[in-house]
Write an enzyme that holds these catalytic residues in place. Structure first.
Site, short mmCIF file in Angstrom:
data_model
loop_
_atom_site.label_atom_id
_atom_site.label_comp_id
_atom_site.label_asym_id
_atom_site.label_seq_id
_atom_site.Cartn_x
_atom_site.Cartn_y
_atom_site.Cartn_z
N SER A 139 10.63 36.58 26.24
CA SER A 139 12.00 36.11 25.98
C SER A 139 12.96 36.69 27.01
O SER A 139 12.73 37.80 27.53
CB SER A 139 12.46 36.55 24.58
OG SER A 139 13.84 36.32 24.41
N TYR A 190 12.74 43.06 18.11
CA TYR A 190 12.27 41.83 18.76
C TYR A 190 12.24 42.01 20.27
O TYR A 190 11.25 41.69 20.94
CB TYR A 190 13.20 40.68 18.37
CG TYR A 190 12.91 39.37 19.06
CD1 TYR A 190 11.84 38.57 18.66
CD2 TYR A 190 13.72 38.91 20.11
CE1 TYR A 190 11.58 37.36 19.28
CE2 TYR A 190 13.47 37.71 20.74
CZ TYR A 190 12.39 36.93 20.33
OH TYR A 190 12.14 35.74 20.96
N LYS A 229 9.05 41.98 22.86
CA LYS A 229 8.88 41.05 23.98
C LYS A 229 8.73 41.82 25.30
O LYS A 229 7.99 41.38 26.20
CB LYS A 229 10.04 40.06 24.04
CG LYS A 229 10.12 39.12 22.83
CD LYS A 229 8.89 38.24 22.70
CE LYS A 229 9.05 37.18 21.62
NZ LYS A 229 7.89 36.28 21.49
N1 LIG Z 1 14.02 29.30 20.66
C1 LIG Z 1 14.45 30.19 21.53
O1 LIG Z 1 15.63 30.21 21.95
C2 LIG Z 1 13.48 31.21 22.06
C3 LIG Z 1 13.88 31.98 23.16
C4 LIG Z 1 13.00 32.95 23.68
C5 LIG Z 1 11.75 33.10 23.11
N2 LIG Z 1 11.39 32.33 22.02
C6 LIG Z 1 10.04 32.55 21.49
O2 LIG Z 1 9.38 31.31 21.42
C7 LIG Z 1 8.36 31.36 20.41
C8 LIG Z 1 8.41 30.10 19.57
O3 LIG Z 1 9.68 30.00 18.95
P1 LIG Z 1 10.40 28.61 18.66
O4 LIG Z 1 11.79 28.77 19.11
O5 LIG Z 1 9.60 27.48 19.14
O6 LIG Z 1 10.40 28.65 17.05
P2 LIG Z 1 10.27 27.51 15.94
O7 LIG Z 1 10.70 26.17 16.45
O8 LIG Z 1 10.94 28.04 14.74
O9 LIG Z 1 8.68 27.42 15.70
C9 LIG Z 1 8.01 28.54 15.26
C10 LIG Z 1 6.54 28.18 15.02
O10 LIG Z 1 5.83 29.35 14.68
C11 LIG Z 1 5.27 29.21 13.38
N3 LIG Z 1 5.28 30.53 12.75
C12 LIG Z 1 6.32 31.25 12.28
N4 LIG Z 1 5.90 32.42 11.78
C13 LIG Z 1 4.54 32.45 11.95
C14 LIG Z 1 3.53 33.37 11.63
N5 LIG Z 1 3.80 34.53 11.00
N6 LIG Z 1 2.25 33.06 11.95
C15 LIG Z 1 1.95 31.91 12.56
N7 LIG Z 1 2.87 30.98 12.88
C16 LIG Z 1 4.15 31.25 12.57
C17 LIG Z 1 6.12 28.13 12.69
O11 LIG Z 1 5.44 27.41 11.68
P3 LIG Z 1 5.25 27.92 10.15
O12 LIG Z 1 6.62 28.16 9.61
O13 LIG Z 1 4.50 26.79 9.49
O14 LIG Z 1 4.42 29.16 10.21
C18 LIG Z 1 6.36 27.21 13.87
O15 LIG Z 1 5.23 26.41 14.14
C19 LIG Z 1 8.57 32.68 19.67
O16 LIG Z 1 7.65 33.65 20.14
C20 LIG Z 1 9.99 33.10 20.07
O17 LIG Z 1 10.15 34.49 20.07
C21 LIG Z 1 12.22 31.41 21.49
#
Ligand SMILES: NC(=O)c1ccc[n+]([C@@H]2O[C@H](COP(=O)([O-])OP(=O)(O)OC[C@H]3O[C@@H](n4cnc5c(N)ncnc54)[C@H](OP(=O)(O)O)[C@@H]3O)[C@@H](O)[C@H]2O)c1
Length: 255
Positions: A147, A159, A163
């Protein structure tokens, strides 16, 4: 020949946390480039539905539920993938959690432990499961989602530390395993419009304030991360290992 640089035909990819958001966009793109994809998240129905969407579009995908904080689930994810597709060529550790916002001095121990377990230890556990067979084949790719939080002071201490640990983990895994042609890299997304980051983009005024400091002046979409994942997973990324790629519209450069 360079026309097959991004071809993933015959490859098998696991993407954790891929029922929606960045994980789903990466899984979709990997499948569009020929990989057989395993969709995974805690909810079985959501995995099945996401896998169906990929299959309906002409790809090959199955859903295997897995909560990344449970080692038994991680073991089952890799075993069931091998049962279905025979191997794991590409591991994308995408699922991550951030259940505490606030000052570091108010961070509860149990939240710190949970975040480190999900965002760091689960990735190490999965790496342990897939690396031996990748070593035998002298071929494998691991991608872990980091991130932009690693570059900024913020109110998500655990968090951000987790990361930053991901960035170090990919360097260590790369040093240890790249001699066997296993490439390990991280992708550090900027603010992407997903459920996870909702609190950071649903207030339009706050979002615009943040975007005024982002050179590309827009929030990212999950698809903005998918291309880098395909590049790192394919021949196009053949000589890239141990790196973290900031995919953030320029968010982390000073302006
Ligand atoms: N969005 C941003 O701005 C951003 C920025 C930097 C980094 N990230 C990183 O990107 C990654 C994905 O995030 P996203 O933004 O795509 O989130 P998202 O749209 O909320 O999707 C999260 C996914 O992870 C699953 N999940 C949540 N908790 C879990 C667990 N304990 N075990 C297995 N699966 C789990 C969720 O499904 P279920 O609820 O069915 O488990 C869903 O499929 C994360 O590592 C996050 O830190 C995101």
């Amino acid at each position: 020949m360079t026309s097959d640089l991004f071809d993933l035909t015959g490859k098998v990819a696991i993407v954790t946390g891929s029922s929606r958001g960045i994980g789903f966009a990466m899984a979709q793109a990997l499948a569009e480039h020929g990989a057989k994809v395993v969709i995974s998240s805690r909810k079985e129905d959501a995995c099945t539905e996401a896998a169906k969407q990929i299959c309906d579009a002409g790809g090959e995908a199955i859903g295997i539920p897995c909560n990344i904080v449970e080692n038994d689930d991680l073991d089952n994810l890799v075993q069931k993938t091998k049962d279905a597709f025979g191997k794991v060529d590409i591991l994308v550790c995408n699922a991550g959690i951030s259940p505490f916002f606030g000052p570091a001095t108010e961070l509860p121990d149990d939240k710190f432990d949970l975040i480190m377990r999900a965002n760091v230890r689960a990735n190490i556990h999965l790496a342990k499961l897939v690396i031996p067979e990748m070593k035998e084949r002298k071929d494998g790719v691991i991608i872990i989602i980091s991130s932009v939080a690693v570059k900024k002071g913020n109110n998500t201490t655990a968090y951000s530390i987790s990361k930053a640990a991901v960035d170090q983990l990919v360097r260590n895994l790369a040093v240890e395993n790249s001699p066997d042609n296993i490439r390990v890299n991280a992708i550090a997304p900027g603010l992407i419009k997903t459920h996870f980051s909702r609190v950071l983009w649903e207030n339009e005024e706050a979002l615009n304030k943040r975007l005024s400091k982002v050179p590309m002046r827009r929030i990212g979409e999950p698809e903005d991360i998918a291309g880098v994942a395909v590049m790192l997973a394919s021949k196009a990324g053949n000589w890239i290992t141990g790196q973290t790629f900031f995919v953030d519209g320029g968010d982390t450069i000073d302006i």
